[in-house]
Design a protein around this motif. Structure first.
Motif, PDB file in Angstrom:
ATOM      1  N   GLY A   1       0.819  -1.206   0.000  1.00 26.99           N
ATOM      2  CA  GLY A   1       0.000   0.000   0.000  1.00 26.99           C
ATOM      3  C   GLY A   1       0.852   1.254   0.000  1.00 26.99           C
ATOM      4  N   ASN A   2       1.936   1.227   0.795  1.00 25.60           N
ATOM      5  CA  ASN A   2       2.846   2.375   0.820  1.00 25.60           C
ATOM      6  C   ASN A   2       3.455   2.631  -0.557  1.00 25.60           C
ATOM      7  OD1 ASN A   2       2.300   2.266   3.529  1.00 25.60           O
ATOM      8  ND2 ASN A   2       4.355   1.614   4.144  1.00 25.60           N
ATOM      9  N   ALA A   3       3.890   1.550  -1.208  1.00 22.92           N
ATOM     10  CA  ALA A   3       4.531   1.681  -2.520  1.00 22.92           C
ATOM     11  C   ALA A   3       3.555   2.218  -3.561  1.00 22.92           C
ATOM     12  CB  ALA A   3       5.088   0.329  -2.960  1.00 22.92           C
ATOM     13  N   ILE A   4       2.361   1.646  -3.588  1.00 26.49           N
ATOM     14  CA  ILE A   4       1.360   2.074  -4.575  1.00 26.49           C
ATOM     15  C   ILE A   4       0.986   3.531  -4.364  1.00 26.49           C
ATOM     16  CG2 ILE A   4      -1.029   1.751  -5.336  1.00 26.49           C
ATOM     17  CD1 ILE A   4      -0.669  -1.245  -4.758  1.00 26.49           C
ATOM     18  N   SER A   5       0.728   3.883  -3.103  1.00 21.88           N
ATOM     19  CA  SER A   5       0.276   5.249  -2.819  1.00 21.88           C
ATOM     20  C   SER A   5       1.393   6.268  -3.045  1.00 21.88           C
ATOM     21  CB  SER A   5      -0.255   5.340  -1.393  1.00 21.88           C
ATOM     22  OG  SER A   5       0.755   5.037  -0.454  1.00 21.88           O
ATOM     23  N   ALA A   6       2.641   5.916  -2.672  1.00 19.12           N
ATOM     24  CA  ALA A   6       3.756   6.840  -2.910  1.00 19.12           C
ATOM     25  C   ALA A   6       3.947   7.071  -4.401  1.00 19.12           C
ATOM     26  CB  ALA A   6       5.034   6.289  -2.280  1.00 19.12           C
ATOM     27  N   TRP A   7       3.826   5.985  -5.185  1.00 17.32           N
ATOM     28  CA  TRP A   7       3.967   6.106  -6.636  1.00 17.32           C
ATOM     29  C   TRP A   7       2.831   6.943  -7.224  1.00 17.32           C
ATOM     30  CZ3 TRP A   7       0.750   3.689 -10.465  1.00 17.32           C
ATOM     31  CH2 TRP A   7       1.192   3.920 -11.778  1.00 17.32           C
ATOM     32  N   LEU A   8       1.586   6.644  -6.816  1.00 18.40           N
ATOM     33  CA  LEU A   8       0.447   7.397  -7.332  1.00 18.40           C
ATOM     34  C   LEU A   8       0.524   8.862  -6.920  1.00 18.40           C
ATOM     35  CD1 LEU A   8      -2.500   4.892  -6.722  1.00 18.40           C
ATOM     36  CD2 LEU A   8      -1.512   5.558  -8.920  1.00 18.40           C
ATOM     37  N   GLY A   9       0.998   9.111  -5.689  1.00 23.10           N
ATOM     38  CA  GLY A   9       1.172  10.492  -5.262  1.00 23.10           C
ATOM     39  C   GLY A   9       2.175  11.220  -6.130  1.00 23.10           C
ATOM     40  N   GLY A  10       3.264  10.545  -6.482  1.00 22.49           N
ATOM     41  CA  GLY A  10       4.245  11.138  -7.374  1.00 22.49           C
ATOM     42  C   GLY A  10       3.671  11.398  -8.758  1.00 22.49           C
ATOM     43  N   VAL A  11       2.808  10.499  -9.220  1.00 26.04           N
ATOM     44  CA  VAL A  11       2.192  10.657 -10.541  1.00 26.04           C
ATOM     45  C   VAL A  11       1.332  11.913 -10.593  1.00 26.04           C
ATOM     46  CG1 VAL A  11       0.474   9.679 -12.125  1.00 26.04           C
ATOM     47  CG2 VAL A  11       2.246   8.212 -11.164  1.00 26.04           C
ATOM     48  N   VAL A  12       0.483  12.123  -9.579  1.00 26.94           N
ATOM     49  CA  VAL A  12      -0.415  13.285  -9.621  1.00 26.94           C
ATOM     50  C   VAL A  12       0.369  14.590  -9.418  1.00 26.94           C
ATOM     51  CG1 VAL A  12      -2.460  11.991  -8.929  1.00 26.94           C
ATOM     52  CG2 VAL A  12      -1.005  13.003  -7.166  1.00 26.94           C
ATOM     53  N   ILE A  13       1.456  14.537  -8.643  1.00 30.33           N
ATOM     54  CA  ILE A  13       2.299  15.735  -8.502  1.00 30.33           C
ATOM     55  C   ILE A  13       2.983  16.047  -9.833  1.00 30.33           C
ATOM     56  CG2 ILE A  13       4.386  16.664  -7.435  1.00 30.33           C
ATOM     57  CD1 ILE A  13       3.601  15.192  -4.885  1.00 30.33           C
ATOM     58  N   ALA A  14       3.544  15.014 -10.466  1.00 34.35           N
ATOM     59  CA  ALA A  14       4.227  15.204 -11.747  1.00 34.35           C
ATOM     60  C   ALA A  14       3.266  15.688 -12.827  1.00 34.35           C
ATOM     61  CB  ALA A  14       4.893  13.897 -12.173  1.00 34.35           C
ATOM     62  N   ALA A  15       1.976  15.359 -12.661  1.00 37.68           N
ATOM     63  CA  ALA A  15       0.974  15.802 -13.629  1.00 37.68           C
ATOM     64  C   ALA A  15       0.592  17.267 -13.432  1.00 37.68           C
ATOM     65  CB  ALA A  15      -0.270  14.928 -13.533  1.00 37.68           C
ATOM     66  N   GLY A  16       1.163  17.909 -12.429  1.00 29.38           N
ATOM     67  CA  GLY A  16       0.918  19.324 -12.211  1.00 29.38           C
ATOM     68  C   GLY A  16      -0.282  19.635 -11.338  1.00 29.38           C
TER      69      GLY A  16
END
Length: 394
Positions: free
Chosen positions: A335-350
């Motif tokens: 869960g930590n890995a998935i959420s950290a990755w998804l959080g990075g995705v939405v940040i990178a998306a601006g």
């Protein structure tokens, strides 16, 4: 409290510090290696994925090894991994060190939870597990803020040397205080794997992945969120992590107390409350006082789910608990890995540094739905209570 529980708590403190300390150091690590914040976030998700793989792998390899020896071996890996991270000349090598350290995590907590449960009566199992996990919560209150402070003043490499030293202290504590235990003669990997045919075990682990993942969606990017959005100085991240740790500590005690009495209602309440607080964080992150209060609540509600979720797995996998317990620890980190990755995705998306909070809300709401489904299925097919565990003596 049995001295063996104190030893397990010491080990948990070392592992907990290892897992969370990088959160407060992401900006500094990113600057050192000239990578972006989302890329630096891979140090969180990479560690978590290492736990996911290491939990069943190490536990499976250790089915014929005494539990104490396994605990000592895992803490040795922890120390080695942190030393590698401390001296790594490249980002890739630092990530490798994090993964080496992560291999210890799942097996230590999984085996440690089983040992903790055998040291007390059946009606106190969740409480004993909560005591062991207190080391993890104290790590967030003391180890992580201290490591962050060291990193900000003397460089993040010294922080990882400090964490290696903490792991060494935990290793000595386990060696001195955990009683000797023979290798389990009845342990069979096939028997351990059979428990995953139980839908309730699978549901509990899915709740673990999604529910605790919601916490890390927000907390992984706490440092940039608090400095860039809320307006805190970099030095304030240390005490914000202390507040998060205080929430962890309180949530762990509450979860351990009520999980022995009202396990499923406790999960409904904490998961529902966590979804609400994460949603509010997108607003409260713009105010310093409100943001600080929200950080405490996220820690408390998030960690209040840990003892009941771990006990849920142990209850449903009573015939072969060791692997299931370790895999569930891996589920927390998946869960930590998935959420950290998804959080990075939405940040990178601006979408901004508060956008990972909405990722957390979505994950937690799905977990709540699974909890309701699990409770419904249990009412239709009542579970036969497991026999109390036989205490393990020196």
């Amino acid at each position: 409290m049995p001295l063996a529980l104190l030893a397990l708590t010491l080990g948990a403190f070392g592992i907990g510090t290892t897992e969370f300390v990088v959160v407060g150091l992401l900006p500094g690590v990113a600057d050192t290696y000239a990578v972006s914040i989302p890329t630096a976030g891979l140090l969180v998700s990479g560690y978590a994925l290492g736990v996911v793989v290491g939990a069943p792998l190490m536990t499976g390899l250790g089915t014929r090894v005494s539990r104490k020896r396994m605990l000592l071996g895992m803490l040795t890996l922890l120390v080695i991994g942190n030393i590698v991270s401390a001296v790594a000349p490249t980002f890739g090598l630092m990530l490798t060190g994090r993964i080496v350290a992560s291999l210890a995590h799942g097996a230590f907590f999984g085996i440690g939870a089983v040992v903790a449960g055998t040291l007390v009566s059946a009606d106190r199992r969740a409480g004993a597990i909560a005591i062991m996990f207190t080391g993890l919560t104290v790590a967030t209150m003391v180890g992580v803020p201290l490591g962050t402070l060291l990193g900000q003043h003397f460089g993040w490499r010294l922080t990882f040397l400090f964490v290696a030293f903490v792991g060494l202290i935990g290793l000595v504590g386990v060696a001195a205080l955990v009683p000797k235990q023979p290798a389990p003669t009845d342990a069979r990997l096939r028997t351990e794997l059979a428990v995953f045919r139980n839908p309730q075990v699978v549901l509990a682990m899915a709740m673990t992945v999604l529910g605790f993942g919601g916490v890390f969606a927000a907390i992984t990017y706490l440092a940039p969120m608090m400095t860039e959005v809320t307006g805190y100085a970099d030095s304030s991240v240390t005490w914000l992590l202390v507040l998060f740790g205080l929430g962890f500590f309180a949530g762990n005690l509450i979860g351990g107390k009520f999980a022995d009495r009202h396990l499923m209602p406790m999960l409904y309440l904490t998961l529902g409350g966590l979804a609400i607080v994460l949603a509010l964080f997108t607003v409260t992150a713009h105010n310093k006082v409100a943001a600080a209060i929200t950080v405490v609540l996220i820690g408390a509600l998030g960690f209040a789910t840990v003892p009941p979720l771990q006990k849920r797995v142990l209850d449903q996998a009573a015939g072969a608990p060791t692997l299931a317990s370790a895999v569930n620890i891996g589920a927390f980190n998946l869960g930590n890995a998935i959420s950290a990755w998804l959080g990075g995705v939405v940040i990178a998306a601006g979408l901004g540094y508060t956008s990972p909070n909405w990722v957390g809300v979505a994950l937690v709401l799905i977990a709540l739905g699974l909890a309701v489904l699990s409770g419904y299925l249990e009412r239709r097919t009542p579970t036969i209570p497991a026999e109390p565990p036989v205490p393990v003596h020196a």
